[in-house]
Write a protein that holds these residues in place. Structure first.
Motif, PDB file in Angstrom:
ATOM      1  N   UNK A  42       0.936  -1.204   0.028  1.00  0.00           N
ATOM      2  CA  UNK A  42      -0.074   0.030  -0.205  1.00  0.00           C
ATOM      3  C   UNK A  42       0.841   1.299  -0.079  1.00  0.00           C
ATOM      4  N   UNK A  43       1.910   1.366   0.771  1.00  0.00           N
ATOM      5  CA  UNK A  43       2.877   2.503   0.872  1.00  0.00           C
ATOM      6  C   UNK A  43       3.315   2.565  -0.706  1.00  0.00           C
ATOM      7  N   UNK A  44       3.572   1.898  -1.293  1.00  0.00           N
ATOM      8  CA  UNK A  44       3.992   1.945  -2.684  1.00  0.00           C
ATOM      9  C   UNK A  44       2.951   2.261  -3.704  1.00  0.00           C
ATOM     10  N   UNK A  70       1.059  -9.637 -11.700  1.00  0.00           N
ATOM     11  CA  UNK A  70       0.210 -10.604 -11.162  1.00  0.00           C
ATOM     12  C   UNK A  70       0.288 -11.908 -11.448  1.00  0.00           C
ATOM     13  N   UNK A  71       0.818 -12.081 -12.881  1.00  0.00           N
ATOM     14  CA  UNK A  71       0.753 -13.186 -13.335  1.00  0.00           C
ATOM     15  C   UNK A  71       2.062 -14.076 -12.808  1.00  0.00           C
ATOM     16  N   UNK A  72       2.940 -13.360 -12.239  1.00  0.00           N
ATOM     17  CA  UNK A  72       4.008 -14.022 -11.594  1.00  0.00           C
ATOM     18  C   UNK A  72       3.702 -14.894 -10.512  1.00  0.00           C
ATOM     19  N   UNK A 100       0.426  -8.112  -4.158  1.00  0.00           N
ATOM     20  CA  UNK A 100      -0.555  -7.262  -3.483  1.00  0.00           C
ATOM     21  C   UNK A 100      -0.640  -5.859  -4.337  1.00  0.00           C
ATOM     22  N   UNK A 101       0.561  -5.518  -5.015  1.00  0.00           N
ATOM     23  CA  UNK A 101       0.826  -4.322  -5.758  1.00  0.00           C
ATOM     24  C   UNK A 101      -0.253  -4.134  -6.879  1.00  0.00           C
ATOM     25  N   UNK A 102      -0.548  -5.069  -7.738  1.00  0.00           N
ATOM     26  CA  UNK A 102      -1.463  -4.577  -9.075  1.00  0.00           C
ATOM     27  C   UNK A 102      -2.733  -4.221  -8.602  1.00  0.00           C
ATOM     28  N   UNK A 154      -6.265  -7.971   0.720  1.00  0.00           N
ATOM     29  CA  UNK A 154      -5.989  -8.535   2.270  1.00  0.00           C
ATOM     30  C   UNK A 154      -6.611 -10.120   2.136  1.00  0.00           C
ATOM     31  N   UNK A 155      -7.892 -10.388   1.447  1.00  0.00           N
ATOM     32  CA  UNK A 155      -8.230 -11.579   1.379  1.00  0.00           C
ATOM     33  C   UNK A 155      -7.319 -12.288   0.698  1.00  0.00           C
ATOM     34  N   UNK A 156      -6.716 -11.881  -0.429  1.00  0.00           N
ATOM     35  CA  UNK A 156      -5.929 -12.825  -1.503  1.00  0.00           C
ATOM     36  C   UNK A 156      -4.803 -12.931  -0.646  1.00  0.00           C
ATOM     37  N   UNK A 157      -4.204 -11.982   0.144  1.00  0.00           N
ATOM     38  CA  UNK A 157      -2.780 -12.100   0.893  1.00  0.00           C
ATOM     39  C   UNK A 157      -2.836 -13.080   1.985  1.00  0.00           C
ATOM     40  N   UNK A 158      -3.977 -13.134   2.514  1.00  0.00           N
ATOM     41  CA  UNK A 158      -4.380 -14.179   3.658  1.00  0.00           C
ATOM     42  C   UNK A 158      -4.539 -15.672   3.283  1.00  0.00           C
TER      43      UNK A 158
END
Length: 225
Positions: A42-44, A70-72, A100-102, A154-158
């Motif tokens: 988020x900071x970036x 995201x494809x990586x 999480x960036x994209x 957040x849900x994806x990272x969890x």
């Protein structure tokens, strides 16, 4: 006893939850890793996406780059970091942050770019500088979309953090990895159920938070659509 019965039996054991390194400890570690990864992203991504949405400079290239990341595969990033000597929670947090960036970048960009042109023109007509228009007009109007991006991220990272166990990290993925290693498939299922339950609970909480931070006029517009 089938796998589901084994999973329920394991989950119903109080020691499974309260012992050192049990579900409570691993769940807390899981949430901490998620929070750090999302905060780094988020900071970036949010300031960059907002600036691109405001200026339109290089927006296409940056959003395309964000979508390409995201494809990586996250597991591939973790393994590459491990090959470079970065193991455990740190490798997973870095990989999850990249993952999480994209969404955050795209939602921040679209939220600011889609701000009401009349509100933007009114701000400029009042003598606001470009920075003030961004901070006081465009970003407040983009809060709903940015909050939606944070919720999704957040849900994806969890759901991604369990890969930490493959690099010697912690979190709920340890339950799954240990179950696979010892062929206790009931424990594997239990670990998966815990991760899914955590993601669902967070999604519900974040849905309420998203509605709360979205300005009331935008909530009305969303319901009408």
């Amino acid at each position: 006893m089938n796998v589901l019965d084994e999973a329920l039996l394991w989950l119903n054991d109080p020691l499974t939850w309260t012992r050192r390194g049990g579900i409570i400890d691993l769940g807390a570690e899981h949430l901490a890793m998620t929070a750090i990864a999302v905060a780094l992203a988020a900071v970036f991504a949010i300031p960059l996406g907002a600036w691109l949405g405001h200026t339109g400079r290089g927006a296409g290239a940056m959003v395309t780059l964000g979508n390409a990341t995201r494809a990586m595969p996250t597991l591939g990033i973790i393994l590459l970091l491990a090959a470079g000597g970065l193991f455990g929670d740190t490798a997973t947090v870095v990989a999850a942050a990249i993952f999480a960036v994209p969404v955050l970048l795209a939602n921040s960009y679209e939220g600011v770019r889609g701000a009401d042109p009349a509100a933007r023109d009114a701000g400029r007509g009042m003598g606001m500088t470009g920075t003030r228009v961004l901070l006081q007009v465009e970003l407040p109007l983009a809060t709903g979309l940015i909050a939606a991006g944070l919720r999704t991220t957040i849900v994806q990272v969890v759901a991604t953090i369990p890969l930490a166990a493959l690099a010697g990290g912690g979190g709920l993925g340890q339950i799954i990895a240990f179950g696979m290693g010892t062929q206790r498939y009931g424990q594997v299922l239990a670990g998966g159920m815990l991760v899914a339950a955590l993601a669902l609970v967070l999604d519900g909480v974040l849905a309420v938070a998203q509605r709360f931070v979205t300005p009331e006029p935008l909530r009305v517009d969303t319901r009408r659509r």
